[in-house]
Scaffold this motif. Sequence first.
Motif, PDB file in Angstrom:
ATOM      1  N   VAL B  24       0.862  -1.182   0.000  1.00 11.99           N
ATOM      2  CA  VAL B  24       0.000   0.000   0.000  1.00 11.99           C
ATOM      3  C   VAL B  24       0.900   1.234   0.000  1.00 11.99           C
ATOM      4  O   VAL B  24       1.782   1.345   0.854  1.00 11.99           O
ATOM      5  CB  VAL B  24      -0.890   0.035   1.257  1.00 11.99           C
ATOM      6  CG1 VAL B  24      -1.770   1.283   1.262  1.00 11.99           C
ATOM      7  CG2 VAL B  24      -1.730  -1.227   1.365  1.00 11.99           C
ATOM      8  N   GLN B  26       1.162   5.247   0.444  1.00 14.56           N
ATOM      9  CA  GLN B  26       0.443   6.350   1.081  1.00 14.56           C
ATOM     10  C   GLN B  26       1.276   7.616   0.934  1.00 14.56           C
ATOM     11  O   GLN B  26       2.493   7.591   1.106  1.00 14.56           O
ATOM     12  CB  GLN B  26       0.288   6.003   2.562  1.00 14.56           C
ATOM     13  CG  GLN B  26      -0.355   7.076   3.403  1.00 14.56           C
ATOM     14  CD  GLN B  26      -0.491   6.664   4.849  1.00 14.56           C
ATOM     15  OE1 GLN B  26       0.430   6.077   5.414  1.00 14.56           O
ATOM     16  NE2 GLN B  26      -1.608   6.972   5.456  1.00 14.56           N
ATOM     17  N   THR B  30      -0.110  14.102   3.797  1.00 11.49           N
ATOM     18  CA  THR B  30      -1.575  14.083   3.748  1.00 11.49           C
ATOM     19  C   THR B  30      -2.157  12.743   4.181  1.00 11.49           C
ATOM     20  O   THR B  30      -3.308  12.678   4.603  1.00 11.49           O
ATOM     21  CB  THR B  30      -2.103  14.345   2.326  1.00 11.49           C
ATOM     22  OG1 THR B  30      -1.726  13.253   1.493  1.00 11.49           O
ATOM     23  CG2 THR B  30      -1.549  15.635   1.764  1.00 11.49           C
ATOM     24  N   GLY B  31      -1.386  11.668   4.019  1.00 11.92           N
ATOM     25  CA  GLY B  31      -1.898  10.345   4.357  1.00 11.92           C
ATOM     26  C   GLY B  31      -2.778   9.717   3.293  1.00 11.92           C
ATOM     27  O   GLY B  31      -3.295   8.613   3.491  1.00 11.92           O
ATOM     28  N   GLU B  32      -2.974  10.408   2.181  1.00 10.97           N
ATOM     29  CA  GLU B  32      -3.786   9.819   1.099  1.00 10.97           C
ATOM     30  C   GLU B  32      -3.269   8.440   0.696  1.00 10.97           C
ATOM     31  O   GLU B  32      -2.060   8.269   0.501  1.00 10.97           O
ATOM     32  CB  GLU B  32      -3.680  10.672  -0.165  1.00 10.97           C
ATOM     33  CG  GLU B  32      -4.614  11.824  -0.280  1.00 10.97           C
ATOM     34  CD  GLU B  32      -4.173  12.675  -1.477  1.00 10.97           C
ATOM     35  OE1 GLU B  32      -4.886  12.666  -2.492  1.00 10.97           O
ATOM     36  OE2 GLU B  32      -3.117  13.332  -1.379  1.00 10.97           O
ATOM     37  N   VAL B  33      -4.176   7.489   0.544  1.00  6.87           N
ATOM     38  CA  VAL B  33      -3.793   6.193  -0.007  1.00  6.87           C
ATOM     39  C   VAL B  33      -3.765   6.337  -1.529  1.00  6.87           C
ATOM     40  O   VAL B  33      -4.768   6.671  -2.152  1.00  6.87           O
ATOM     41  CB  VAL B  33      -4.758   5.080   0.430  1.00  6.87           C
ATOM     42  CG1 VAL B  33      -4.388   3.765  -0.256  1.00  6.87           C
ATOM     43  CG2 VAL B  33      -4.708   4.912   1.947  1.00  6.87           C
ATOM     44  N   VAL B  36      -2.498   0.458  -4.519  1.00  8.46           N
ATOM     45  CA  VAL B  36      -2.135  -0.826  -3.928  1.00  8.46           C
ATOM     46  C   VAL B  36      -1.562  -1.691  -5.040  1.00  8.46           C
ATOM     47  O   VAL B  36      -2.136  -1.769  -6.137  1.00  8.46           O
ATOM     48  CB  VAL B  36      -3.356  -1.509  -3.279  1.00  8.46           C
ATOM     49  CG1 VAL B  36      -3.023  -2.935  -2.855  1.00  8.46           C
ATOM     50  CG2 VAL B  36      -3.835  -0.699  -2.076  1.00  8.46           C
ATOM     51  N   VAL B  76      10.571   6.884  -1.484  1.00 10.00           N
ATOM     52  CA  VAL B  76      10.096   6.150  -0.305  1.00 10.00           C
ATOM     53  C   VAL B  76      10.751   6.673   0.975  1.00 10.00           C
ATOM     54  O   VAL B  76      11.979   6.679   1.090  1.00 10.00           O
ATOM     55  CB  VAL B  76      10.389   4.654  -0.472  1.00 10.00           C
ATOM     56  CG1 VAL B  76       9.915   3.882   0.750  1.00 10.00           C
ATOM     57  CG2 VAL B  76       9.727   4.126  -1.742  1.00 10.00           C
ATOM     58  N   LEU B  89       3.479  -1.255   4.035  1.00  9.23           N
ATOM     59  CA  LEU B  89       2.963   0.108   3.858  1.00  9.23           C
ATOM     60  C   LEU B  89       4.142   1.008   3.517  1.00  9.23           C
ATOM     61  O   LEU B  89       5.124   1.068   4.264  1.00  9.23           O
ATOM     62  CB  LEU B  89       2.292   0.577   5.151  1.00  9.23           C
ATOM     63  CG  LEU B  89       1.781   2.023   5.165  1.00  9.23           C
ATOM     64  CD1 LEU B  89       0.667   2.235   4.147  1.00  9.23           C
ATOM     65  CD2 LEU B  89       1.286   2.391   6.570  1.00  9.23           C
TER      66      LEU B  89
END
Lengths: 114, 114
Positions: B24, B26, B30-33, B36, B76, B89
């Motif tokens: 996943v 992210q 912002t944390g938006e996904v 996947v 990353v 994640l």
Amino acid sequence: MTGVLDPAIAARLKRNADGLVCAVAQRRGTGEVLMVAWMNDEALHRTLTTRRATYYSRSRQQLWVKGETSGHAQRVHEVRLDCDGDTVLLVVDQEGAACHTGDATCFDADVLLS
Amino acid sequence: MTGVLDPAIAARLKRNADGLVCAVAQRRGTGEVLMVAWMNDEALHRTLTTRRATYYSRSRQQLWVKGETSGHAQRVHEVRLDCDGDTVLLVVDQEGAACHTGDATCFDADVLLS
């Protein structure tokens, strides 16, 4: 709980060989990714109609309503299907810990890179 | 790029029948996904060592460095393994659109419940 998944939605799903789609649960507000699990059509149907996150356990081969035994339920505010139809994103309010270990999320314990 | 995944990490992975773990991505901040996808050991190794998100394409049966052709790379910042070892994640900085459709995320287009 009876009924079947809306055929218009069912037609857009790209299930894996076991008939499942991936489900990512994200906390509303903070955006934390809480857990990743699996859904069959019935689990998705129940999630959409009850707004209680319901998954399919691959090990037990049955549906499970998140929090049914632990009390750590997920109230579902939003469900989105991804571009290729094999993953749903749930935006939820999480009661208590999301992880069965007691951690707030399933991704708290093992940092591979930071 | 040579080398193999750290055996201490490899030992904690619970791969599916195709030898893959779920990944996943992210957005940092912002944390938006965003999306996947899937990784084999080599994809995870490359992701950890290069900090460029690298996945395994199930359809093409080969590694792909996100953004290699589109320019929409993922830098990353963090990688976490979940409690049962079958999902990672990634917290990333996303260049441009994450989705091949041009959408910011792969979950933008199809809202099943809101």
